[in-house]
Design a protein around this motif. Structure first.
Motif, PDB file in Angstrom:
ATOM      1  N   LEU A   1       0.827  -1.208   0.000  1.00 52.56           N
ATOM      2  CA  LEU A   1       0.000   0.000   0.000  1.00 52.56           C
ATOM      3  C   LEU A   1       0.859   1.255   0.000  1.00 52.56           C
ATOM      4  CD1 LEU A   1      -2.454  -1.399   2.554  1.00 52.56           C
ATOM      5  CD2 LEU A   1      -3.218  -0.350   0.448  1.00 52.56           C
ATOM      6  N   ARG A   2       2.053   1.133   0.564  1.00 47.75           N
ATOM      7  CA  ARG A   2       2.976   2.268   0.573  1.00 47.75           C
ATOM      8  C   ARG A   2       4.381   1.724   0.805  1.00 47.75           C
ATOM      9  NH1 ARG A   2       4.059   4.139   5.922  1.00 47.75           N
ATOM     10  NH2 ARG A   2       2.896   2.976   7.481  1.00 47.75           N
ATOM     11  N   TYR A   3       5.337   2.623   0.840  1.00 42.79           N
ATOM     12  CA  TYR A   3       6.748   2.218   0.984  1.00 42.79           C
ATOM     13  C   TYR A   3       7.434   3.094   2.020  1.00 42.79           C
ATOM     14  CZ  TYR A   3       5.633   0.004  -3.458  1.00 42.79           C
ATOM     15  OH  TYR A   3       5.030  -0.756  -4.433  1.00 42.79           O
ATOM     16  N   GLN A   4       8.433   2.497   2.683  1.00 41.78           N
ATOM     17  CA  GLN A   4       9.266   3.252   3.622  1.00 41.78           C
ATOM     18  C   GLN A   4      10.671   3.334   3.038  1.00 41.78           C
ATOM     19  OE1 GLN A   4       8.904   0.623   6.969  1.00 41.78           O
ATOM     20  NE2 GLN A   4       6.974   1.534   7.672  1.00 41.78           N
ATOM     21  N   ASP A   5      11.268   4.500   3.173  1.00 41.31           N
ATOM     22  CA  ASP A   5      12.645   4.666   2.694  1.00 41.31           C
ATOM     23  C   ASP A   5      13.602   4.452   3.858  1.00 41.31           C
ATOM     24  OD1 ASP A   5      15.018   5.239   1.536  1.00 41.31           O
ATOM     25  OD2 ASP A   5      14.449   7.233   0.783  1.00 41.31           O
ATOM     26  N   ARG A   6      14.150   3.230   3.935  1.00 38.46           N
ATOM     27  CA  ARG A   6      15.119   2.909   4.997  1.00 38.46           C
ATOM     28  C   ARG A   6      16.529   2.798   4.415  1.00 38.46           C
ATOM     29  NH1 ARG A   6      12.290  -1.139   9.329  1.00 38.46           N
ATOM     30  NH2 ARG A   6      10.133  -0.451   9.090  1.00 38.46           N
ATOM     31  N   THR A   7      16.704   3.384   3.235  1.00 44.08           N
ATOM     32  CA  THR A   7      17.978   3.207   2.533  1.00 44.08           C
ATOM     33  C   THR A   7      19.052   4.179   3.032  1.00 44.08           C
ATOM     34  OG1 THR A   7      17.311   4.722   0.761  1.00 44.08           O
ATOM     35  CG2 THR A   7      16.810   2.380   0.448  1.00 44.08           C
ATOM     36  N   ARG A   8      18.676   5.152   3.898  1.00 40.04           N
ATOM     37  CA  ARG A   8      19.694   6.060   4.436  1.00 40.04           C
ATOM     38  C   ARG A   8      19.378   6.413   5.883  1.00 40.04           C
ATOM     39  NH1 ARG A   8      16.716   8.974   0.683  1.00 40.04           N
ATOM     40  NH2 ARG A   8      15.446  10.638   1.562  1.00 40.04           N
TER      41      ARG A   8
ATOM     42  N   PRO B   1      19.155  -1.300   3.561  1.00 38.63           N
ATOM     43  CA  PRO B   1      18.593  -1.955   2.366  1.00 38.63           C
ATOM     44  C   PRO B   1      18.874  -1.159   1.091  1.00 38.63           C
ATOM     45  CG  PRO B   1      16.852  -1.222   3.892  1.00 38.63           C
ATOM     46  CD  PRO B   1      18.146  -0.908   4.528  1.00 38.63           C
ATOM     47  N   GLU B   2      18.926  -1.873  -0.024  1.00 42.51           N
ATOM     48  CA  GLU B   2      19.172  -1.219  -1.320  1.00 42.51           C
ATOM     49  C   GLU B   2      17.871  -0.867  -2.027  1.00 42.51           C
ATOM     50  OE1 GLU B   2      21.717  -3.709  -3.617  1.00 42.51           O
ATOM     51  OE2 GLU B   2      23.361  -3.626  -2.158  1.00 42.51           O
ATOM     52  N   THR B   3      16.755  -1.402  -1.510  1.00 42.22           N
ATOM     53  CA  THR B   3      15.451  -1.100  -2.121  1.00 42.22           C
ATOM     54  C   THR B   3      14.544  -0.483  -1.065  1.00 42.22           C
ATOM     55  OG1 THR B   3      14.588  -3.287  -1.570  1.00 42.22           O
ATOM     56  CG2 THR B   3      15.631  -3.036  -3.728  1.00 42.22           C
ATOM     57  N   LEU B   4      13.463   0.143  -1.518  1.00 50.19           N
ATOM     58  CA  LEU B   4      12.481   0.675  -0.576  1.00 50.19           C
ATOM     59  C   LEU B   4      11.817  -0.492   0.148  1.00 50.19           C
ATOM     60  CD1 LEU B   4      10.734   3.455  -2.729  1.00 50.19           C
ATOM     61  CD2 LEU B   4      12.716   3.661  -1.222  1.00 50.19           C
ATOM     62  N   THR B   5      11.378  -0.258   1.374  1.00 50.27           N
ATOM     63  CA  THR B   5      10.746  -1.312   2.176  1.00 50.27           C
ATOM     64  C   THR B   5       9.232  -1.260   1.978  1.00 50.27           C
ATOM     65  OG1 THR B   5      12.521  -1.111   3.809  1.00 50.27           O
ATOM     66  CG2 THR B   5      10.490  -2.213   4.525  1.00 50.27           C
ATOM     67  N   PRO B   6       8.629  -2.359   1.479  1.00 48.03           N
ATOM     68  CA  PRO B   6       7.179  -2.337   1.229  1.00 48.03           C
ATOM     69  C   PRO B   6       6.372  -2.474   2.518  1.00 48.03           C
ATOM     70  CG  PRO B   6       8.079  -4.498   0.701  1.00 48.03           C
ATOM     71  CD  PRO B   6       9.250  -3.644   1.106  1.00 48.03           C
ATOM     72  N   VAL B   7       5.194  -1.845   2.559  1.00 51.09           N
ATOM     73  CA  VAL B   7       4.245  -2.002   3.673  1.00 51.09           C
ATOM     74  C   VAL B   7       2.977  -2.604   3.079  1.00 51.09           C
ATOM     75  CG1 VAL B   7       2.907  -0.843   5.471  1.00 51.09           C
ATOM     76  CG2 VAL B   7       5.202  -0.026   4.898  1.00 51.09           C
ATOM     77  N   TYR B   8       2.681  -3.851   3.478  1.00 51.57           N
ATOM     78  CA  TYR B   8       1.566  -4.599   2.876  1.00 51.57           C
ATOM     79  C   TYR B   8       0.296  -4.490   3.709  1.00 51.57           C
ATOM     80  CZ  TYR B   8       5.071  -6.953  -0.060  1.00 51.57           C
ATOM     81  OH  TYR B   8       6.061  -7.221  -0.973  1.00 51.57           O
TER      82      TYR B   8
ATOM     83  N   SER C   1       9.629  -4.461  -4.921  1.00 48.31           N
ATOM     84  CA  SER C   1      10.979  -4.036  -4.504  1.00 48.31           C
ATOM     85  C   SER C   1      11.444  -2.834  -5.313  1.00 48.31           C
ATOM     86  CB  SER C   1      11.982  -5.191  -4.733  1.00 48.31           C
ATOM     87  OG  SER C   1      11.888  -6.123  -3.711  1.00 48.31           O
ATOM     88  N   PRO C   2      10.848  -1.650  -5.089  1.00 48.12           N
ATOM     89  CA  PRO C   2      11.307  -0.483  -5.860  1.00 48.12           C
ATOM     90  C   PRO C   2      12.744  -0.143  -5.495  1.00 48.12           C
ATOM     91  CG  PRO C   2       9.240  -0.023  -4.711  1.00 48.12           C
ATOM     92  CD  PRO C   2       9.784  -1.296  -4.158  1.00 48.12           C
ATOM     93  N   PRO C   3      13.570   0.258  -6.464  1.00 48.67           N
ATOM     94  CA  PRO C   3      14.971   0.573  -6.161  1.00 48.67           C
ATOM     95  C   PRO C   3      15.083   1.830  -5.294  1.00 48.67           C
ATOM     96  CG  PRO C   3      14.416   1.185  -8.424  1.00 48.67           C
ATOM     97  CD  PRO C   3      13.241   0.446  -7.889  1.00 48.67           C
ATOM     98  N   ALA C   4      16.194   1.958  -4.563  1.00 44.78           N
ATOM     99  CA  ALA C   4      16.468   3.189  -3.810  1.00 44.78           C
ATOM    100  C   ALA C   4      16.424   4.347  -4.801  1.00 44.78           C
ATOM    101  CB  ALA C   4      17.834   3.101  -3.144  1.00 44.78           C
ATOM    102  N   GLY C   5      15.827   5.441  -4.402  1.00 40.91           N
ATOM    103  CA  GLY C   5      15.728   6.585  -5.306  1.00 40.91           C
ATOM    104  C   GLY C   5      14.478   6.576  -6.162  1.00 40.91           C
ATOM    105  N   ALA C   6      13.646   5.498  -6.041  1.00 42.72           N
ATOM    106  CA  ALA C   6      12.380   5.484  -6.791  1.00 42.72           C
ATOM    107  C   ALA C   6      11.530   6.664  -6.336  1.00 42.72           C
ATOM    108  CB  ALA C   6      11.642   4.171  -6.533  1.00 42.72           C
TER     109      ALA C   6
END
Length: 694
Positions: free
Chosen positions: A40-47, A142-149, A202-207
């Motif tokens: 449903l949304r994504y969390q940016d834990r890449t930095r 992580p190298e990708t955004l973290t999904p929230v299901y 698994s959207p890439p970092a920076g999506a």
């Protein structure tokens, strides 16, 4: 096995028969179902964000050293952990904690945390953040955004993420069939299905988070198009199969109707008279009425429904009125009893909380025909409920019922008494305004009536948008309103998680408000409460024994408290405009000026800002729905869960309205043969296309 549509989810590591039953609640039975269960949304834990750079209302990853961990006693005991990095210090606050958890936060240990920074009594605080201890070697970011299901009870985000990764690995070996010929797709959406699924899990970092949040990424649009097409094809199928169905004609009983209208202390509005005439014309025919009745909050839909019910009762048949919650069912029972019992009409009630003896008595009255109008919740669907001769079903806030349930109720009507195998008529009511173009697509098999006129005397609601950074000022406003003898709502909008996480988020907010607001009587209501507990809290609020009601979006329908003149909606940007308008309609029901505060998180996207502005400018629900359509925001036109069993998993009718002409064009193409049509419906409608019949 190559076909992931046939590979059971138990083929995945860690999924036994018992856990498969839990996943079934999310409509996940196969590996393909899991792949189509999108975040449903994504969390940016890449930095990692320095503590000094944290902004209130923004989710972030921080890392630092524990300086102290103490149990503090305010109005509620809590665990406060002070965390420091080279740039600053922040507090982590836990209202739910154990001694072992406190010991884990040993002074000098290093923690990585993820959560939303908020202003608290001791500066910026993180409430119940996710934490992990950092050893000599820091964990990888992580190298990708973290999904929230979307979740259900018994499954965590971590477990679902792991299963999704296993399913993605199987995409390479086998597959998910491309059912749409490429030449039927618009050039901008010729996105291979496998790549679309892989990107969205698994959207890439920076999506582009804003693009993903609003659902307009080409990968999302590719899937939305296919889903809308499957629904459209099922409606075409329905039209073909519905041509032979009959219903009992229900003529007007003029004496009964005259008696009813003469007892009302007011006259019908012009819109109510017009809509009632449309319904009467439908009911007089021998084909089942399938009519959608739209009307803004407070427009008088219930009275129009009562007039429709009189047609069935006047013809000697039974009428069922179905509501999504016990609170709303009880409100309907009171209204219908006050209107109809003076006319000698018997009103029964069937809800889950009836005592056994009451239930037996009501069931007997329904089965014998002694009960002429039956008001109930989903309890109306239970096998032991047998109607005598059900001729009309009135469904309130239909989007909150599963389509399977609506179908079961229709079949109950078909199987009863004097009507033989005739189908009952259906009147479906909603206070969610639906623009005409969407109504024609979403409810292609329904006729639409609109009550576009409000009764005189409704109070305007002053709506303001305030940043979460000014949360303390909003709390002062609540304190002031309570001091003046008013009541208020504080709505928490964590809509995307399981009910247990919603309840926890609302509880955390209630605890925080209790810490900050002195002398304010606070109560909490959420989806995890048992119906009688919810009813008890709502009754106390109506009686004025509670000043501030902290709630999840369960209070969207059915609550009428004239003294409640202030509503705070937290993170309104997470909701569709239509749902926000519904929530706002809970205030402005008395004779005093009412206010709605939209407490938004920052930074707010341009689209989010425009949508909140639309809510401030318009009080008419249809103007708001059209504006939402124009902005193509991720609105909630059919409610959070939309249509239950066949709910849209990816598509959003408001946001994706521009795809509808394309959908109709593809559906008419000879390249889409019968087998492809069947497979599309099976993929998106859980192999149960007959649910579209409801």
């Amino acid at each position: 096995m190559n076909n992931l549509a046939e590979l059971p989810v138990t083929a995945l590591k860690g999924v036994g028969d018992k856990f498969a039953q839990v996943l079934a609640k999310l409509h996940i039975a196969t590996v393909q179902d899991l792949l189509f269960h999108l975040p449903l949304r994504y969390q940016d834990r890449t930095r990692i964000t320095p503590i000094a750079a944290l902004l209130p209302g923004v989710d972030a990853v921080i890392e630092g050293e524990v300086r102290a961990a103490d149990v503090v006693f305010g109005r509620r005991r809590s665990l406060m952990v002070r965390l420091q990095d080279g740039s600053g210090t922040i507090s982590l606050r836990y209202f739910h904690f154990t001694a072992a958890q406190k010991d884990r936060f040993a002074r000098g240990s290093r923690l990585r945390c993820y959560g939303e920074a908020r202003r608290g009594a001791a500066g910026l605080e993180l409430y119940h953040p996710e934490t992990e201890l950092v050893g000599a070697e820091a964990p990888d970011t992580p190298e990708t955004l973290t999904p929230v299901y979307p979740l259900t009870e018994g499954v965590s985000q971590a477990r679902l993420r792991g299963l999704a990764q296993q399913a993605l690995a199987l995409l390479d070996q086998g597959g998910v069939s491309e059912l749409l010929p490429t030449e039927l797709l618009p050039a901008s959406l010729r996105y291979p299905l496998k790549e679309a699924l892989r990107y969205l899990h698994s959207p890439p970092a920076g999506a582009d988070l804003a693009q993903l949040a609003t659902g307009v990424h080409p990968a999302q649009q590719r899937l939305a198009l296919e889903e809308l097409l499957a629904h459209h094809l099922s409606l075409l199928e329905l039209r073909r199969s519905n041509s032979a169905i009959s219903a009992p004609p229900l003529p007007v009983n003029e004496a009964l109707e005259r008696d009813f209208l003469s007892r009302l202390p007011f006259s019908l509005t012009g819109a109510q008279q017009r809509v009632s005439a449309e319904i009467a014309a439908d009911l007089a025919r021998s084909r089942p009425m399938m009519r959608l009745l739209q009307g803004d909050v407070g427009a008088g839909k219930t009275l129009v429904a009562a007039l429709a019910a009189l047609k069935g009762i006047g013809a000697g048949a039974q009428v069922a009125v179905m509501a999504p919650t016990e609170i709303l069912a009880e409100q309907h029972r009171r209204n219908f009893s006050a209107w109809l019992e003076p006319l000698g009409i018997s009103v029964a009630q069937l809800t889950g909380s009836l005592k056994a003896a009451e239930r037996r008595s009501e069931l007997a009255a329904v089965a014998s025909g002694a009960a002429q109008l039956i008001v109930g919740t989903h309890a109306l669907f239970q096998p032991e409920v047998a109607f005598h001769n059900l001729a009309l079903v009135i469904i309130d806030e239909q989007h909150r019922f599963g389509v399977r349930q609506r179908l079961e109720l229709r079949e109950k009507g078909a199987a009863t008494g004097t009507a033989g195998r005739l189908q009952p008529h259906q009147l479906i009511m909603t206070a969610t305004p639906i623009p005409r173009t969407l109504a024609m697509s979403a409810f292609a098999d329904l006729d639409c009536s609109v009550i576009d006129e409000l009764p005189p005397g409704r109070q305007p609601i002053n709506t303001v948008a305030i940043s979460n950074e000014r949360r303390d000022q909003v709390m002062e406003r609540v304190q002031g309103a309570v001091a003046e003898g008013r009541q208020a709502y504080w709505v928490c909008t964590l809509i995307e998680e399981s009910e247990s996480l919603q309840a926890q988020a609302a509880e955390t907010t209630a605890n925080e408000l209790a810490e900050m607001l002195q002398g304010v009587r606070i109560a909490l209501v959420h989806g995890r409460l048992k119906p009688d507990e919810k009813e008890r809290v709502m009754t106390a609020f109506k009686a004025g024994e509670v000043d501030l009601l902290v709630a999840t979006t369960v209070i969207e329908v059915g609550v009428d408290v004239p003294n409640a003149s202030l509503m705070i909606i937290e993170n309104p940007e997470r909701l569709g405009l239509a749902q926000l308008h519904q929530l706002r309609g809970r205030v402005g029901r008395g004779s005093i000026a009412s206010h709605c505060v939209l407490l938004y998180g920052t930074p707010l996207s341009q689209n989010g800002r425009a949508r909140l502005q639309a809510l401030r400018q318009h009080s008419d629900g249809f103007a708001i729905a059209e504006e939402d359509l124009r902005l193509r925001g991720p609105g909630e036109i059919l409610g959070t869960r939309q249509t239950g069993e066949i709910q849209h998993r990816i598509a959003d009718l408001q946001r994706d309205a521009q795809l509808l002409p394309q959908v109709q064009k593809i559906a008419a193409s000879p390249l889409l043969d019968e087998e492809l049509r069947r497979q599309l419906i099976a993929r998106w409608l859980q192999n149960k296309p007959r649910f579209a019949e409801a």
